[in-house]
Design a protein around this motif. Structure first.
Motif, PDB file in Angstrom:
ATOM      1  N   VAL A  45       0.839  -1.201   0.000  1.00 56.33           N
ATOM      2  CA  VAL A  45       0.000   0.000   0.000  1.00 56.33           C
ATOM      3  C   VAL A  45       0.870   1.246   0.000  1.00 56.33           C
ATOM      4  CG1 VAL A  45      -1.670   1.335   1.344  1.00 56.33           C
ATOM      5  CG2 VAL A  45      -1.976  -1.131   1.078  1.00 56.33           C
ATOM      6  N   ALA A  46       1.927   1.237   0.808  1.00 57.55           N
ATOM      7  CA  ALA A  46       2.819   2.395   0.880  1.00 57.55           C
ATOM      8  C   ALA A  46       3.471   2.681  -0.472  1.00 57.55           C
ATOM      9  CB  ALA A  46       3.886   2.155   1.952  1.00 57.55           C
ATOM     10  N   ALA A  47       3.750   1.622  -1.252  1.00 63.13           N
ATOM     11  CA  ALA A  47       4.367   1.805  -2.562  1.00 63.13           C
ATOM     12  C   ALA A  47       3.388   2.345  -3.592  1.00 63.13           C
ATOM     13  CB  ALA A  47       4.940   0.472  -3.056  1.00 63.13           C
ATOM     14  N   LEU A  48       2.090   2.156  -3.341  1.00 67.22           N
ATOM     15  CA  LEU A  48       1.073   2.566  -4.304  1.00 67.22           C
ATOM     16  C   LEU A  48       0.529   3.968  -4.057  1.00 67.22           C
ATOM     17  CD1 LEU A  48      -0.930  -0.783  -4.489  1.00 67.22           C
ATOM     18  CD2 LEU A  48       0.395   0.230  -6.349  1.00 67.22           C
ATOM     19  N   VAL A  49       0.734   4.490  -2.848  1.00 70.11           N
ATOM     20  CA  VAL A  49       0.166   5.799  -2.505  1.00 70.11           C
ATOM     21  C   VAL A  49       1.284   6.763  -2.118  1.00 70.11           C
ATOM     22  CG1 VAL A  49      -1.976   4.700  -1.742  1.00 70.11           C
ATOM     23  CG2 VAL A  49      -0.198   5.228  -0.052  1.00 70.11           C
ATOM     24  N   ASP A  50       0.912   8.011  -1.911  1.00 73.91           N
ATOM     25  CA  ASP A  50       1.900   9.015  -1.512  1.00 73.91           C
ATOM     26  C   ASP A  50       2.487   8.675  -0.145  1.00 73.91           C
ATOM     27  OD1 ASP A  50       1.245  10.330  -3.836  1.00 73.91           O
ATOM     28  OD2 ASP A  50      -0.096  11.754  -2.866  1.00 73.91           O
ATOM     29  N   ALA A  51       3.734   9.048   0.053  1.00 72.87           N
ATOM     30  CA  ALA A  51       4.434   8.744   1.299  1.00 72.87           C
ATOM     31  C   ALA A  51       3.695   9.288   2.513  1.00 72.87           C
ATOM     32  CB  ALA A  51       5.846   9.328   1.251  1.00 72.87           C
ATOM     33  N   ASP A  52       3.513   8.423   3.508  1.00 69.29           N
ATOM     34  CA  ASP A  52       2.913   8.780   4.799  1.00 69.29           C
ATOM     35  C   ASP A  52       1.487   9.327   4.680  1.00 69.29           C
ATOM     36  OD1 ASP A  52       5.326   8.140   6.137  1.00 69.29           O
ATOM     37  OD2 ASP A  52       6.142  10.125   5.667  1.00 69.29           O
ATOM     38  N   SER A  53       0.791   8.968   3.599  1.00 68.06           N
ATOM     39  CA  SER A  53      -0.570   9.493   3.426  1.00 68.06           C
ATOM     40  C   SER A  53      -1.657   8.502   3.838  1.00 68.06           C
ATOM     41  CB  SER A  53      -0.800   9.886   1.960  1.00 68.06           C
ATOM     42  OG  SER A  53      -0.866   8.741   1.120  1.00 68.06           O
ATOM     43  N   PHE A  54      -1.283   7.231   4.057  1.00 69.29           N
ATOM     44  CA  PHE A  54      -2.304   6.211   4.336  1.00 69.29           C
ATOM     45  C   PHE A  54      -2.781   6.288   5.783  1.00 69.29           C
ATOM     46  CE2 PHE A  54      -3.466   1.808   5.591  1.00 69.29           C
ATOM     47  CZ  PHE A  54      -4.588   1.677   4.785  1.00 69.29           C
ATOM     48  N   VAL A  55      -4.104   6.358   5.930  1.00 66.12           N
ATOM     49  CA  VAL A  55      -4.741   6.347   7.255  1.00 66.12           C
ATOM     50  C   VAL A  55      -5.668   5.138   7.291  1.00 66.12           C
ATOM     51  CG1 VAL A  55      -6.251   7.560   8.860  1.00 66.12           C
ATOM     52  CG2 VAL A  55      -4.635   8.850   7.428  1.00 66.12           C
ATOM     53  N   GLU A  56      -5.431   4.232   8.246  1.00 63.11           N
ATOM     54  CA  GLU A  56      -6.165   2.976   8.283  1.00 63.11           C
ATOM     55  C   GLU A  56      -7.537   3.139   8.932  1.00 63.11           C
ATOM     56  OE1 GLU A  56      -5.384  -1.727   9.444  1.00 63.11           O
ATOM     57  OE2 GLU A  56      -3.816  -0.215   9.731  1.00 63.11           O
ATOM     58  N   LEU A  57      -8.493   2.354   8.435  1.00 61.11           N
ATOM     59  CA  LEU A  57      -9.833   2.274   9.008  1.00 61.11           C
ATOM     60  C   LEU A  57     -10.077   0.859   9.523  1.00 61.11           C
ATOM     61  CD1 LEU A  57     -11.815   4.115   6.189  1.00 61.11           C
ATOM     62  CD2 LEU A  57     -11.182   5.061   8.415  1.00 61.11           C
ATOM     63  N   SER A  58     -10.818   0.723  10.605  1.00 60.78           N
ATOM     64  CA  SER A  58     -11.190  -0.588  11.172  1.00 60.78           C
ATOM     65  C   SER A  58      -9.957  -1.466  11.391  1.00 60.78           C
ATOM     66  CB  SER A  58     -12.187  -1.308  10.252  1.00 60.78           C
ATOM     67  OG  SER A  58     -13.330  -0.513  10.029  1.00 60.78           O
ATOM     68  N   GLY A  59      -8.915  -0.868  11.883  1.00 65.34           N
ATOM     69  CA  GLY A  59      -7.656  -1.578  12.045  1.00 65.34           C
ATOM     70  C   GLY A  59      -7.693  -2.701  13.068  1.00 65.34           C
ATOM     71  N   PHE A  60      -8.616  -2.637  14.016  1.00 66.55           N
ATOM     72  CA  PHE A  60      -8.671  -3.661  15.056  1.00 66.55           C
ATOM     73  C   PHE A  60      -9.794  -4.659  14.836  1.00 66.55           C
ATOM     74  CE2 PHE A  60      -6.359  -0.188  17.052  1.00 66.55           C
ATOM     75  CZ  PHE A  60      -5.279  -0.873  17.592  1.00 66.55           C
ATOM     76  N   SER A  61     -10.309  -4.713  13.622  1.00 66.86           N
ATOM     77  CA  SER A  61     -11.354  -5.671  13.294  1.00 66.86           C
ATOM     78  C   SER A  61     -10.754  -7.065  13.163  1.00 66.86           C
ATOM     79  CB  SER A  61     -12.013  -5.273  11.969  1.00 66.86           C
ATOM     80  OG  SER A  61     -12.900  -6.266  11.530  1.00 66.86           O
ATOM     81  N   PHE A  62     -11.440  -8.079  13.741  1.00 71.16           N
ATOM     82  CA  PHE A  62     -11.022  -9.457  13.533  1.00 71.16           C
ATOM     83  C   PHE A  62     -12.234 -10.366  13.641  1.00 71.16           C
ATOM     84  CE2 PHE A  62     -10.598  -8.779  18.072  1.00 71.16           C
ATOM     85  CZ  PHE A  62     -11.129  -9.927  18.637  1.00 71.16           C
ATOM     86  N   SER A  63     -12.114 -11.520  12.992  1.00 67.80           N
ATOM     87  CA  SER A  63     -13.244 -12.431  12.871  1.00 67.80           C
ATOM     88  C   SER A  63     -13.637 -13.013  14.219  1.00 67.80           C
ATOM     89  CB  SER A  63     -12.898 -13.565  11.905  1.00 67.80           C
ATOM     90  OG  SER A  63     -13.972 -14.468  11.829  1.00 67.80           O
ATOM     91  N   LYS A  64     -14.954 -13.134  14.420  1.00 76.28           N
ATOM     92  CA  LYS A  64     -15.477 -13.779  15.629  1.00 76.28           C
ATOM     93  C   LYS A  64     -16.147 -15.098  15.274  1.00 76.28           C
ATOM     94  CE  LYS A  64     -16.238  -9.367  17.950  1.00 76.28           C
ATOM     95  NZ  LYS A  64     -15.634  -8.552  16.874  1.00 76.28           N
TER      96      LYS A  64
END
Length: 476
Positions: free
Chosen positions: A25-44
């Motif tokens: 993802v970092a290689a595909l977007v501008d440097a330091d621009s990625f902001v994660e969503l739902s980062g703590f989601s995991f299967s129940k």
């Protein structure tokens, strides 16, 4: 325990479970621009509790899939905001789950709400076992939302490894799909598909970019991440809603190309008409006689189909018409002027084409022309014969301006042999005289111009001047 310290520990587990996909993802977007969503989601899903221990510890959760096997968020590409959904192959081989789909659906919903392009990074061996019908409902919700976004926001897909099962449908939903060097895409396992066909094929021979040359799914092949980022930025810059319809790029609006008067093939035409460094060609592997080019002409965004039929002219079939239709739709949805550089004949005269979706696809193309009122210009640079004229140069098909080169052919039939069916008595009386009259009078573009169907007959060298003037008149 200190909550800050606990947060850091939990975050470390999430990052460890998606180390490689975050690099991608970092290689595909501008440097330091990625902001994660739902980062703590995991299967129940309780099914995975049966595999607690080694499997659970590898995934960094108690029987679940840390990060849900997908990383979502938002970023920028050359300053253009995009939403990103990247399948994490490190977690259960990118296995798709119901919760995985819910996380992806949330990302797409935000993209719809904010009118923001979407970037999919796909790498998955299929659905996670034990999910049952729940994952099918999840996949249906994602595919339905991606279909709803078609023509609303641009969608880009990167096939960054093996992608099997219904996740492959997202590649078809995307407007532009990039295959990296080792990409393989298939709706089923290549091993299964190979066995069912009675062959022993490598996976690349089943779902590699070269193997999918009839699907119109492969927009760009053997793409590196840096190239993908640059191409996405270029494409977005050409879409009026995200870039600019007109850009002052220093192009000479009155430039002439005398060499075109001597020889005008598709390559020479593309290099002459489009502003230097402004254009990009998509879908080269499918129906190569139809070349789809996005770029600027005199600083104005243009989506062009250039027929490249060589000495014989391009014959149409189900695949080539479908390829044109998809490109015409894209231009219409995003209000980009469309130009047809025509060297097209009728349908390919063989049994395979007769027993294909060709006629249905022709209807779909005619329907696509009526989607929006984007500007449409036709340039008959070699031939517009029969159906080739009807679909790609006819005024009644919605073309605002139609130009023909002085040596172009505009006719019902490609040559006198076709006309002999209609005028058999005259043809048999004096075949040579009939052929000469047909070529000089009936097929001459002046004949179409007399009836107002061709607006002007021009020198090839001056084509860019005429296009720029016409596009300027048609700008909204």
């Amino acid at each position: 325990m200190d909550k800050i310290q606990l947060l850091r520990q939990r975050r470390a587990k999430v990052l460890a479970a998606g180390k490689e996909i975050r690099k991608t993802v970092a290689a595909l977007v501008d440097a330091d621009s990625f902001v994660e969503l739902s980062g703590f989601s995991f299967s129940k899903e309780p099914f995975y509790d049966a595999f607690s221990g080694e499997s659970a510890s590898k995934n960094g959760s108690e029987g679940g899939a840390e990060g849900e096997g997908i990383v979502t968020g938002f970023a920028t590409i050359e300053g253009n905001p995009v939403y990103v959904a990247a399948q994490n192959f490190e977690v259960l081989h990118g296995g798709v789950s119901a919760a995985n789909c819910a996380k992806l659906l949330k990302c797409l919903t935000l993209a719809e709400k904010n009118s923001t392009p979407v970037l999919y990074v796909l790498h998955s061996l299929g659905v996670q076992i034990g999910e049952g019908v729940c994952v099918l409902e999840g996949l249906a919700s994602v595919i339905a939302k991606a279909a709803k976004l078609h023509g609303v926001v641009p969608q880009f897909a990167v096939i960054d490894g093996e992608v099997y099962g219904q996740a492959a449908v997202l590649a078809a939903c995307a407007d532009f799909t990039f295959f990296t060097k080792d990409a393989v895409l298939a709706a089923d396992s290549p091993l299964v598909l190979s066995a069912k066909s009675g062959k022993n094929l490598a996976k690349e021979e089943v779902g590699g970019a070269d193997a999918l040359d009839k699907t119109n799914v492969v927009s760009f092949a053997d793409a590196a991440h840096a190239e993908i980022r640059a191409d996405i930025a270029k494409i977005l810059g050409l879409i009026p809603a995200y870039g600019a319809l007109v850009e002052e790029n220093g192009a000479d609006l009155n430039e002439a190309f005398p060499a075109l008067n001597k020889r005008c093939d598709a390559d020479a035409l593309i290099k002459s008409v489009f502003d230097a460094g402004s254009y990009i060609e998509t879908g080269k592997t499918c129906s190569p006689q139809v070349r789809c080019v996005l770029g600027r002409v005199g600083g104005i965004s243009v989506a062009a189909v250039v027929f490249d039929g060589g000495e014989e002219g391009a014959l149409l079939d189900a695949e080539s018409v479908a390829k044109v239709t998809a490109f015409v739709e894209f231009a219409a949805y995003y209000d980009i002027p469309f130009v047809s550089f025509t060297d097209a004949l009728g349908l390919r005269p063989d049994l395979a084409t007769a027993n294909s979706l060709a006629l249905k696809n022709i209807f779909k193309l005619a329907e696509s022309y009526d989607l929006h009122e984007n500007a449409r210009i036709a340039v008959i640079y070699k031939r517009a014969v029969g159906l080739g004229y009807t679909l790609f140069a006819a005024k009644s098909m919605g073309f605002d301006y139609v130009y023909a080169f002085a040596d172009a052919r505009v006719a019902l039939f490609e040559d006198a042999k076709g006309a002999e069916i209609e005028f058999s008595a005259e043809a048999h009386t004096d075949p040579a005289k009939f052929a000469a009259r047909y070529a000089d009078a009936t097929a001459d573009p002046v004949n179409a111009a007399k009836n107002g169907y061709v607006d002007n007959i021009i020198e090839p060298a001056l084509v860019k001047q005429y296009l720029v003037a016409s596009l300027q008149m048609l700008l909204k």
